[in-house]
Design an enzyme around this catalytic site. Structure first.
Site, PDB file in Angstrom:
ATOM      1  NE  ARG A   1      -9.454  -8.418  -4.234  1.00 53.16           N
ATOM      2  CZ  ARG A   1     -10.518  -7.776  -3.785  1.00 53.16           C
ATOM      3  NH1 ARG A   1     -11.685  -7.917  -4.397  1.00 53.16           N
ATOM      4  NH2 ARG A   1     -10.454  -6.985  -2.737  1.00 53.16           N
TER       5      ARG A   1
ATOM      6  CE  LYS B   1      -3.454  -2.823   0.332  1.00 54.10           C
ATOM      7  NZ  LYS B   1      -3.966  -3.321  -0.942  1.00 54.10           N
TER       8      LYS B   1
END
Lengths: 498, 163
Positions: free
Chosen positions: A291, A117
C-alpha cells in the site's frame, strides 16, 4: 480503463493527500465520513460526500458493504484505500473487483500473500532475497531447537502481527516458555490467531525500506530508500531519506533485492519492501507493505515523483514511463509525525479541540494534515494529526529546518508530541546520525520536558488575564460593526470561554 | 492586582500594575517593565525590559496554554489563597484522563482494592488505558459499565483511602 471518479475510503491527512492528486489530474472525488468527522477538511475537499454514520471503525471506515454501496451509488469507478483501514485487506480488494470497481493497489492474491508474514518470508527466501535467520513453522524442529539454530537473542512475533503486538525478545532458553505463552495470548486477543514465528534478534538494527513502483505490464522500478529508525513501540516517529547508513554500492544492491522481491510476486502499483540492516551491513527482508506508506512524502521530496498520481495512473493501466537510471535522489528529506498524545504521560492520546493552530511555512516545508483550527480530536481513530516534512540540501540543513519548523509550530488546546519531536531532532545521537530502532528507548526512556514556568510565560498570562478582567480600561477597544446583539456592546468584557 | 497560577503542584503569584502605557510586573523577587501589543487575538508581542518576546495564548476556563519560543506550557489560574498542598492531596475521585470506551471494569461498588489494582480499562484510538487505584482503599462507586463511552474529565470512580 480510464479512472474518472475515485472514492477515497479513508479520512484525515491521507484522504486530503489523495484528493489533491485526483483534483490535479482532473478526477472527481467521493469522500466518506463518520459522524465525528463530518466537519473534517477531507469532507470539505471532496466533490461529493457520503456519511458512514457510527464512528466505530468497524461500522464506518472498515465497513466494506457501506463503502461498496457508496461507490456504486456515486458512480465511482475506483477506490483508493489510503493506508491503514482496508488498505491491506485482500477481501476488500476482491469485493471491489467483484463490484467492477478498480482497487488502487496490488491484486488480492498479492495482498494476501504478503499479509501472512511467514508466507512472505518463505516466498522471498526461495526467490533468493536475503531473509533473517528464523523459524516459520515449516521447519521440522521444536521452538527450542529453532532457538539453538538461530542463536540468542531471539525475537518472537505473531505471524498475523503488526504494531508490536505479541512481540517478545528472548535472551536465553530459560525465558522461552513464558515468553511463548505470553506472545500467544497477546496474538490471540489482538488477531484471533496465535501462530508465532521466531527470528534472530538484531541488537542495533536500522530499518531501511525501498519504495517500489510497478505497472501492470511487468515494469518495476524503485525510488530509493527511506530510513525509519526512530520508532516507538514499532510505530515510526521520524523518517528520513537518504539513509546515511548505506553507500551507493549497498543502495544498488538493496534496490536490486527490492525489485527482485516485487518481481517474485508479480507486484503491481506502489509498495514498500522493508529491510533490517545490521551493523555489519547485512540486510534482511522484513516484510512488504502492499500500500501507500505514511512516509511516502519524503521520497516525493527527494525524487520529485508524485507517488499517489502514479498509483492512479498505474491502476488505470498506463505504462510506467519512468526509467530507473533517470530516477535520482537529490538533497535530504525528513518527516516527523505529529501526534495528539502526551509524551510525559506514557504517550496517552489526548483529545480535545484544536483552539489555535499556526503552521510553520517556508521554503521546502511540507505539511500534510487533515485537521484545522476548531477541529475536535475524537478518541476513535489513530492519534496522528499531521505530518511535517522538510527538505534540505543535506541532512544537516534538513535537520535544522525541521528544528526551526517544530519550534514555530503553534498548536494549542491539544497536547501534542511536538516538544518530544524537538528533543529528538536536537539530540546529539540524532544529529550525528547514530540512530537505530532502539533510539527512543535508549535516549528517551522516561522523557519529560520537566520545566518550571519561565517569567515570560507568567508575564504573558498575567497581561492576558488583566486585559480580560475588566480592571484595566482603555485596552483592547475592539470597534465592532455589529448592532445591539453584539456581545461586545451588551455585556462589556466578554470571553468565549467564560 | 495579584494573580495566581499553578503548574505541576507549584504556585506562582504574579503582581501586575499599570505603568503608563506599559505594565510593571513582579514575578518572585524580580520585577519587570513590560510593553504589550496584541497583534491579533491571542498573539502577543511583549517587550520585557527592552527584549522582545512573541507568544501565543489560548484559554480554556481556568486553563492557560501558552506557546513561547517553541515550547508549550499548560497550567492553571487559581484563586488567591490556594495552597500547593491542595494539589498534592490524594484525590477521592478519579476522573478520566482520556475519552474512549470502557472495555473492562475491574471492581464493583464497595470493593476493597489494593493500590495499583486496575479499576477500569478504557480503549481509545486503538490502544487500551488502565485506570488503576492510586492507593489501597474502598471503592465507593464506579460510575461506568462495560461498553460505556467516557469523556475526558468525567468522574470514573469515587474512592475512599484506607487509613
Amino acid at each position: 480503463m480510464e479512472i474518472t471518479k475515485i472514492l477515497v475510503a479513508n479520512r484525515g491527512e491521507i484522504a486530503v493527500r489523495i484528493m489533491t492528486a485526483c483534483q490535479e489530474m482532473g478526477i472527481l472525488t467521493v469522500g466518506v465520513y463518520s459522524d465525528v468527522d463530518a466537519k473534517s477538511p477531507h469532507v470539505e475537499m471532496a466533490d461529493e460526500t457520503f456519511p458512514l454514520g457510527d464512528p466505530t471503525p468497524s461500522a464506518s471506515y472498515l465497513n466494506m458493504d457501506k463503502l461498496i454501496d457508496i461507490a456504486l451509488k456515486s458512480g465511482a469507478n475506483a477506490i483508493h484505500p489510503g493506508y491503514g483501514f482496508l488498505s491491506e485487506n485482500a477481501d476488500f480488494a476482491r469485493v471491489c473487483a467483484k463490484a467492477g470497481i478498480k482497487f488502487i493497489g496490488p491484486t488480492p492474491e498479492v495482498i494476501h500473500g504478503m499479509g501472512d508474514k511467514i508466507e512472505a518470508k518463505r516466498t522471498m527466501r526461495d526467490a533468493g532475497v536475503p531473509v533473517i535467520p528464523g523459524y516459520t513453522g515449516e521447519e521440522k524442529e521444536t521452538l527450542q531447537e529453532a532457538c539453538q539454530r538461530i542463536g540468542f537473542p531471539v525475537l518472537i512475533k505473531a505471524s498475523a502481527g503488526g504494531g508490536g503486538k505479541g512481540m517478545k525478545i528472548v535472551r536465553s532458553m530459560e525465558e522461552l516458555d513464558e515468553a511463548v505463552a505470553s506472545a500467544r495470548r497477546e496474538a490471540k486477543s489482538s488477531f484471533g490467531y496465535d501462530e508465532l514465528l521466531l527470528e534472530k534478534y538484531l541488537p542495533k538494527p536500522r530499518h531501511i525500506e525501498f519504495q517500489i513502483l510497478a505497472d501492470e505490464h511487468g515494469k518495476i522500478i524503485h525510488l530509493f530508500e527511506r530510513e525509519c529508525a526512530i520508532q516507538r513501540r514499532h510505530q515510526k516517529v521520524v523518517e528520513e531519506t537518504p539513509s546515511i547508513a548505506i553507500d551507493d554500492e549497498l543502495r544498488e544492491k538493496m534496490g536490486r533485492a527490492a525489485i527482485l522481491a516485487a518481481k517474485t510476486i508479480d507486484y503491481t502499483n506502489a509498495g514498500t519492501v522493508e529491510f533490517m540492516l545490521d551493523a555489519e551491513r547485512n540486510f534482511y527482508f522484513l516484510e512488504m507493505n502492499t500500500r501507500l506508506q505514511v512516509e511516502h512524502a519524503i521520497t516525493e521530496m527527494t525524487t520529485g515523483i508524485d507517488i499517489v498520481k502514479w498509483q492512479i495512473k498505474i491502476a488505470s493501466g498506463e505504462p510506467l514511463t519512468l526509467e530507473q537510471e533517470k530516477v535520482t535522489q537529490r538533497g535530504h528529506a525528513i518527516e516527523c509525525r505529529i501526534y495528539a498524545e502526551d509524551p510525559e504521560k506514557n504517550f496517552m492520546p489526548s483529545t480535545g479541540t484544536l483552539q489555535t493552530v499556526e503552521l510553520p511555512t517556508g521554503v521546502n516545508i511540507r505539511h500534510d494534515t487533515g485537521i484545522s483550527q476548531g477541529y475536535k480530536i475524537s478518541p476513535y481513530y489513530d492519534p496522528m494529526m499531521a505530518k511535517l516534512i522538510v527538505y534540505g540540501e543535506d541532512r544537516k540543513d534538513a535537520s535544522r529546518k525541521l528544528e526551526w519548523a517544530l519550534s514555530n509550530y503553534i498548536a494549542l488546546g491539544i497536547t501534542t508530541n511536538i516538544p518530544f519531536l524537538r528533543a529528538i531532532v536536537k539530540h546529539p545521537a540524532f544529529v550525528n546520525g547514530d540512530i537505530d530502532t532502539h533510539f527512543i528507548e535508549t535516549y528517551f526512556g522516561s522523557w519529560s520536558s520537566a520545566k518550571t514556568l519561565p517569567s515570560e510565560v507568567l508575564i504573558a498570562a498575567a497581561i492576558d488575564d488583566m486585559k480580560h478582567s475588566g480592571v484595566v480600561e482603555g485596552m483592547g477597544d475592539e470597534k465592532t460593526e455589529h448592532e445591539t446583539a453584539s456581545p461586545w456592546t451588551t455585556v462589556g468584557r466578554w470571553r468565549i470561554d467564560s | 492586582m495579584e494573580l495566581h497560577y499553578e503548574h505541576q503542584g507549584k504556585l506562582y503569584p504574579v503582581r501586575i500594575t499599570r505603568d503608563g502605557e506599559a505594565f510593571s510586573i513582579g514575578v518572585g523577587d524580580k520585577s519587570f517593565r513590560v510593553e504589550s501589543k496584541e497583534t491579533k487575538p491571542g498573539y502577543f508581542a511583549l517587550t520585557i525590559d527592552g527584549k522582545v518576546t512573541k507568544c501565543n495564548i489560548a484559554t480554556e476556563g481556568n486553563q492557560r496554554h501558552i506557546f513561547i519560543n517553541g515550547d508549550v506550557y499548560r497550567f492553571n489560574r487559581v484563586e488567591a489563597g490556594a495552597r500547593p498542598a491542595d494539589f498534592d492531596k490524594l484525590p477521592s475521585s478519579i476522573t478520566s484522563p482520556i475519552s474512549g470506551k470502557v472495555t473492562a471494569v475491574g471492581a464493583v461498588d464497595n470493593d476493597i482494592v489494593e493500590a495499583g489494582q486496575v479499576l477500569i480499562t478504557i480503549e481509545a484510538m486503538k490502544m487500551e488505558y488502565q485506570i488503576k487505584a492510586p492507593y489501597a482503599g474502598k471503592v465507593e462507586k464506579i460510575n461506568f459499565k462495560l461498553g460505556d463511552q467516557v469523556d475526558i474529565g468525567e468522574l470514573l470512580v469515587q474512592m475512599e483511602k484506607t487509613e
